[in-house]
Design an enzyme around this catalytic site. Structure first.
Site, PDB file in Angstrom:
ATOM      1  N   HIS A   1       3.292  -5.023  -4.234  1.00  0.00           N
ATOM      2  CA  HIS A   1       3.233  -4.180  -5.437  1.00  0.00           C
ATOM      3  C   HIS A   1       3.557  -5.017  -6.690  1.00  0.00           C
ATOM      4  O   HIS A   1       2.843  -4.972  -7.684  1.00  0.00           O
ATOM      5  CB  HIS A   1       4.265  -3.041  -5.370  1.00  0.00           C
ATOM      6  CG  HIS A   1       3.819  -1.834  -4.593  1.00  0.00           C
ATOM      7  ND1 HIS A   1       4.028  -1.691  -3.250  1.00  0.00           N
ATOM      8  CD2 HIS A   1       3.182  -0.705  -4.979  1.00  0.00           C
ATOM      9  CE1 HIS A   1       3.559  -0.522  -2.849  1.00  0.00           C
ATOM     10  NE2 HIS A   1       3.032   0.100  -3.878  1.00  0.00           N
TER      11      HIS A   1
ATOM     12  N   HIS B   1      -4.385   8.439  -3.640  1.00  0.00           N
ATOM     13  CA  HIS B   1      -3.742   8.456  -4.972  1.00  0.00           C
ATOM     14  C   HIS B   1      -3.685   7.071  -5.587  1.00  0.00           C
ATOM     15  O   HIS B   1      -3.831   6.068  -4.902  1.00  0.00           O
ATOM     16  CB  HIS B   1      -2.328   9.020  -4.846  1.00  0.00           C
ATOM     17  CG  HIS B   1      -1.388   8.094  -4.130  1.00  0.00           C
ATOM     18  ND1 HIS B   1      -1.312   8.020  -2.763  1.00  0.00           N
ATOM     19  CD2 HIS B   1      -0.505   7.170  -4.592  1.00  0.00           C
ATOM     20  CE1 HIS B   1      -0.415   7.110  -2.408  1.00  0.00           C
ATOM     21  NE2 HIS B   1       0.080   6.561  -3.504  1.00  0.00           N
TER      22      HIS B   1
ATOM     23  N   TRP C   1       5.109  10.635   2.495  1.00  0.00           N
ATOM     24  CA  TRP C   1       6.129   9.596   2.708  1.00  0.00           C
ATOM     25  C   TRP C   1       7.426  10.251   3.187  1.00  0.00           C
ATOM     26  O   TRP C   1       7.891  11.219   2.572  1.00  0.00           O
ATOM     27  CB  TRP C   1       6.365   8.851   1.382  1.00  0.00           C
ATOM     28  CG  TRP C   1       7.018   7.539   1.603  1.00  0.00           C
ATOM     29  CD1 TRP C   1       8.349   7.315   1.828  1.00  0.00           C
ATOM     30  CD2 TRP C   1       6.376   6.265   1.667  1.00  0.00           C
ATOM     31  NE1 TRP C   1       8.569   5.979   2.014  1.00  0.00           N
ATOM     32  CE2 TRP C   1       7.379   5.307   1.922  1.00  0.00           C
ATOM     33  CE3 TRP C   1       5.047   5.827   1.531  1.00  0.00           C
ATOM     34  CZ2 TRP C   1       7.106   3.944   2.046  1.00  0.00           C
ATOM     35  CZ3 TRP C   1       4.775   4.478   1.655  1.00  0.00           C
ATOM     36  CH2 TRP C   1       5.786   3.558   1.908  1.00  0.00           C
TER      37      TRP C   1
ATOM     38  N   HIS D   1       2.308  10.911  -4.918  1.00  0.00           N
ATOM     39  CA  HIS D   1       1.805   9.886  -3.988  1.00  0.00           C
ATOM     40  C   HIS D   1       1.353  10.480  -2.665  1.00  0.00           C
ATOM     41  O   HIS D   1       1.514   9.884  -1.610  1.00  0.00           O
ATOM     42  CB  HIS D   1       2.876   8.797  -3.787  1.00  0.00           C
ATOM     43  CG  HIS D   1       3.227   8.122  -5.070  1.00  0.00           C
ATOM     44  ND1 HIS D   1       2.669   6.924  -5.456  1.00  0.00           N
ATOM     45  CD2 HIS D   1       4.017   8.538  -6.091  1.00  0.00           C
ATOM     46  CE1 HIS D   1       3.128   6.616  -6.665  1.00  0.00           C
ATOM     47  NE2 HIS D   1       3.948   7.584  -7.069  1.00  0.00           N
TER      48      HIS D   1
ATOM     49  N   ASP E   1      -1.252   4.383  -7.930  1.00  0.00           N
ATOM     50  CA  ASP E   1       0.090   4.059  -8.389  1.00  0.00           C
ATOM     51  C   ASP E   1      -0.026   3.573  -9.832  1.00  0.00           C
ATOM     52  O   ASP E   1      -0.822   2.678 -10.118  1.00  0.00           O
ATOM     53  CB  ASP E   1       0.679   2.891  -7.581  1.00  0.00           C
ATOM     54  CG  ASP E   1       1.155   3.296  -6.198  1.00  0.00           C
ATOM     55  OD1 ASP E   1       1.052   4.487  -5.840  1.00  0.00           O
ATOM     56  OD2 ASP E   1       1.638   2.396  -5.469  1.00  0.00           O
TER      57      ASP E   1
ATOM     58  N   HIS F   1       5.631   3.476 -11.564  1.00  0.00           N
ATOM     59  CA  HIS F   1       6.131   3.761 -10.207  1.00  0.00           C
ATOM     60  C   HIS F   1       7.182   2.735  -9.771  1.00  0.00           C
ATOM     61  O   HIS F   1       8.149   3.071  -9.120  1.00  0.00           O
ATOM     62  CB  HIS F   1       4.939   3.755  -9.250  1.00  0.00           C
ATOM     63  CG  HIS F   1       5.246   4.098  -7.832  1.00  0.00           C
ATOM     64  ND1 HIS F   1       6.074   5.137  -7.459  1.00  0.00           N
ATOM     65  CD2 HIS F   1       4.811   3.546  -6.668  1.00  0.00           C
ATOM     66  CE1 HIS F   1       6.137   5.190  -6.140  1.00  0.00           C
ATOM     67  NE2 HIS F   1       5.396   4.250  -5.644  1.00  0.00           N
TER      68      HIS F   1
ATOM     69  N   GLU G   1      -4.355   3.988  -3.134  1.00  0.00           N
ATOM     70  CA  GLU G   1      -3.862   4.045  -1.752  1.00  0.00           C
ATOM     71  C   GLU G   1      -4.349   5.305  -1.035  1.00  0.00           C
ATOM     72  O   GLU G   1      -4.734   6.281  -1.671  1.00  0.00           O
ATOM     73  CB  GLU G   1      -2.317   4.021  -1.760  1.00  0.00           C
ATOM     74  CG  GLU G   1      -1.755   2.714  -2.275  1.00  0.00           C
ATOM     75  CD  GLU G   1      -0.253   2.746  -2.582  1.00  0.00           C
ATOM     76  OE1 GLU G   1       0.389   1.694  -2.444  1.00  0.00           O
ATOM     77  OE2 GLU G   1       0.272   3.808  -2.974  1.00  0.00           O
TER      78      GLU G   1
HETATM   79 ZN    ZN Z   1       1.742   5.253  -4.106  1.00  0.00          ZN
END
Ligand code: ZN
Length: 210
Positions: A161, A54, A20, A50, A56, A60, A173
């Site tokens: 989410h 992975h 990310w 992440h 969540d 998170h 994800e």
């Molecule tokens: Zn994530």
């Protein structure tokens, strides 16, 4: 007994794997070489929780939410339905409603939107919150996606989410579903037992059912 095929649906992790933007880059290095230790090579990992494929944990996106170690491992092992939504711009109720049978616990959406895994994608196929109550009603407890998020990448409110969280549906994800056909499988995607974790890398596999 016939041997059932295993399909690895995890992203390989390596120095340079895209993460990310702004998050901790993945780094593996030999902190203690065989030469130094006299006996073994010992690697050191630094990474965002992440990175790649992975899960969540609720922590998170909610300070009061459960952490990785608090989540039941049963969530991440068992029957899973792969649904092909490639070509769609968003995952809508219309695009999936005929395909999720009553009693489905785990659904993996194949969007094919992240083709070049050497780059972080610019655009994904967001999960619309409208599908969440429907999934809950069918019995779904876990959704998986082949992209780095369930919400559009620039989203700050994280509608999918949060709606998933409110409906007690957990999130996996960064799957690789390129070579997986729509259908029923057994999923195994266990997180590490991270007591403080807001997320965890997993080795995700599907077992073909016969
Ligand atoms: Zn994530």
């Amino acid at each position: 007994m016939e041997k059932m095929k295993l399909i690895d649906i995890s992203m390989p992790l390596y120095n340079g794997v895209p993460g990310w933007p702004g998050d901790t880059p993945y780094s593996f290095d030999l902190a203690w070489t065989k030469e130094q230790s006299g006996s073994v090579n010992v690697g050191k990992l630094e990474m965002s929780a992440h990175t790649g494929t992975h899960i969540d944990a609720p922590f998170h996106f909610d300070d009061e939410g459960k952490k990785v170690y608090d989540l039941p491992i049963e969530l991440y092992t068992g029957p899973a339905t792969v649904i092909d939504v490639s070509g769609e711009q968003e995952i809508t109720l219309n695009s999936i409603k005929e395909k999720v049978k009553m009693g489905t616990k785990r659904v993996l959406f194949k969007t094919n939107c992240w083709g070049d895994r050497s780059q972080f994608p610019e655009k994904i196929v967001p999960v619309l919150p409208e599908i969440v109550p429907f999934l809950k009603n069918r019995g779904v407890e876990l959704i998986g996606v082949d992209m780095p998020s369930v919400d559009q990448l620039d989203s700050k409110e994280l509608a999918a989410h949060h709606t998933l969280y409110e409906h007690h549906i957990h999130i996996l994800e960064g799957l690789v579903l390129d070579y997986v056909a729509e259908g029923e499988y057994e999923l195994i995607a266990l997180p590490l037992p991270l007591k403080e974790g807001d997320g965890s890398p997993v080795r995700a596999i599907l077992r073909e059912l016969r």
